[in-house]
Design an enzyme around this catalytic site. Structure first.
Site, PDB file in Angstrom:
ATOM      1  N   LYS A  43      36.088  63.984  41.691  1.00  0.00           N
ATOM      2  CA  LYS A  43      36.667  63.523  42.953  1.00  0.00           C
ATOM      3  C   LYS A  43      36.874  62.007  42.928  1.00  0.00           C
ATOM      4  O   LYS A  43      36.358  61.318  42.057  1.00  0.00           O
ATOM      5  CB  LYS A  43      35.761  63.915  44.119  1.00  0.00           C
ATOM      6  CG  LYS A  43      34.412  63.205  44.125  1.00  0.00           C
ATOM      7  CD  LYS A  43      33.478  63.831  45.155  1.00  0.00           C
ATOM      8  CE  LYS A  43      32.126  63.142  45.171  1.00  0.00           C
ATOM      9  NZ  LYS A  43      31.123  63.929  45.922  1.00  0.00           N
ATOM     10  N   TYR A 289      37.186  28.990  49.586  1.00  0.00           N
ATOM     11  CA  TYR A 289      37.299  28.932  51.051  1.00  0.00           C
ATOM     12  C   TYR A 289      35.957  28.607  51.706  1.00  0.00           C
ATOM     13  O   TYR A 289      34.918  29.106  51.272  1.00  0.00           O
ATOM     14  CB  TYR A 289      37.776  30.277  51.600  1.00  0.00           C
ATOM     15  CG  TYR A 289      39.201  30.604  51.242  1.00  0.00           C
ATOM     16  CD1 TYR A 289      40.225  29.672  51.425  1.00  0.00           C
ATOM     17  CD2 TYR A 289      39.534  31.855  50.743  1.00  0.00           C
ATOM     18  CE1 TYR A 289      41.538  29.994  51.105  1.00  0.00           C
ATOM     19  CE2 TYR A 289      40.839  32.182  50.422  1.00  0.00           C
ATOM     20  CZ  TYR A 289      41.842  31.241  50.606  1.00  0.00           C
ATOM     21  OH  TYR A 289      43.127  31.555  50.295  1.00  0.00           O
TER      22      TYR A 289
END
Ligand SMILES: *Cc1c(COP(=O)(O)O)cnc(C)c1O
Length: 412
Positions: A43, A289
């Site tokens: 999956k 940042y």
């Protein structure tokens, strides 16, 4: 083409080691023995490793392939048809609609019946009258996710039996809630009792309807398959451990405490990238940042074209390391959307472009998915499953030596 020309602006690439997949399968075969079928869970695009890459390596070696969506089951059948490969058993664990159920029956795919939508799906299958759909009933033994409670089973059997030859109940399963987080497994043992009581009830009901019994039973995901031998039943459903990752530290510990044979798992995935720029910045410079990192010395930084868009977790800001030239290099400041910046001052060499290993081995050093998960306050499952679908995956025999390999060709 050189690596520099190939992948300067990309978000790197993922190498998937066929040898490691095969070694992990062999380790499980040895652990579970001959009597138990080996199911593997593919999956979430094979836990982020790439279904297209993982399937060719595991298909010949396992007994059952578990997927969540009907679409992935069709991908497996399509791959088999294109290769002229023998059909493996494929089991869809997740939700399907009536059209998909009809198509899955035609494709010889088995499906889990785990919720009340199956009342109408069963009616539709009977109406269509196509090939028999083999189904496994999901019993909720204490996870509270999909599945039926014991007292619902007679009703569910009623709907399925009403579909006549369109549906055959061939198996029963459950899923554990609390194997990975603990080293004592009282809750799992209770779940197993609830499950076996449910199976007995199902089998009595089926026999009374003249339907074949016994059912194939399966309960164990990776952790239970390793540490709870009584949970292996007729089949195990191995997910995370197929990819060489331990379900948890507790699972590893439990296995040691049990004194069982040592199981060695080999990590399958490596995630690497080429730097976008390598530059010197003066002492006192800020990086990233928020100006949350200031360089105390003149620093050689590598700007890597990978960020949280690509699945590199922002929570790993300030904490993570990547490998360059076999050397650990700290991530400076914050992880950005498309970039992270690492300190390569102490890494060997002075190339204008470097190859960084975000997960995997480089020389003597390794950054594991578990380490990155720890820095990002999550589990390895989430780290690998969230590597962006746009990052190219490549099946390789064994993990590359990054000092000799510059990345896959553009088409990869
Ligand atoms: C995901 C899943 C598994 C595999 O779990 P792992 O811990 O990755 O081995 C097995 N069974 C079901 C029902 C699942 O959803």
């Amino acid at each position: 083409m050189s690596g520099a020309e190939r992948s300067g602006g990309s978000s790197g690439w993922v190498e998937v080691s066929a040898d490691a997949l095969q070694a992990n399968i062999a380790a499980f075969r040895e652990t579970i023995g001959q009597e138990v079928a080996l199911g593997v869970v593919l999956k979430a695009d094979a836990y982020g490793h790439g279904l297209d890459q993982v399937l060719p390596a595991v298909h010949p070696l396992v007994d059952v392939l578990h997927v969540v969506t009907a679409r992935d089951a069709a991908r497996v059948r399509g791959w088999e048809a294109a290769r002229g490969a023998a059909r493996r058993r494929v089991l869809v664990l997740g939700v399907v609609d009536a059209d998909e159920a009809v198509a899955l029956a035609a494709a010889g795919v088995e499906v889990v019946v785990g919720d009340r939508s199956w009342r109408s799906i069963a009616a539709r299958l009977a109406e269509v009258g196509g090939p028999t759909l083999a189904v496994h009933l999901h019993l909720d033994s204490g996870l509270g996710r999909e599945g039926f409670l014991g007292e619902e089973l007679d009703e569910v059997l009623g709907w399925l039996h009403a579909a006549g030859g369109a549906i055959a109940v061939v198996g029963a399963l459950t899923h554990f809630a609390d194997v990975e987080d603990v080293t004592e497994h009282a809750y799992a043992s209770r779940q197993l009792e609830v499950f076996h009581a449910g199976v007995a009830r199902l089998e009595r009901g089926l026999a009374a309807l003249g339907r074949p019994v016994p059912l194939e039973t399966h309960t164990a995901a990776s952790a239970a398959a390793l540490v709870l031998p009584g949970s292996r039943c007729q089949q195990v459903r191995v997910g995370i451990a197929l990819y060489g990752l331990w379900p948890s530290r507790e699972t590893r510990l439990s296995l040691r405490v049990l004194g069982g044979p040592a199981v060695s798992l080999q990590p399958v995935l490596a995630w690497r990238c080429r730097s976008q720029a390598v530059r010197w910045i003066p002492a006192g410079s800020f990086v990233g940042y928020g100006c949350t990192h200031r360089c105390e010395r003149a620093t050689r930084v590598a700007v890597l074209p990978v960020g949280y868009f690509d699945g590199y977790p922002r929570l790993a800001s300030h904490r993570a390391h990547v490998l360059v030239g076999g050397h650990r290099c700290p991530v400076l400041g914050r992880v950005m959307m498309n970039h992270l910046i690492v300190d390569v001052t102490d890494a060997p060499g002075d190339e204008e472009q470097v190859t960084a290993t975000l997960i995997g081995r480089d020389g003597e050093e390794v950054v594991t998915a578990d380490q990155l998960a720890g820095w990002a306050q999550t589990i390895s499952y989430e780290i690998v499953a969230r590597i962006g679908g746009h990052v190219p995956r490549q099946l390789v025999e064994t993990a590359h030596d990054p000092q000799k390999f510059a990345g896959p060709a553009e088409s990869g």
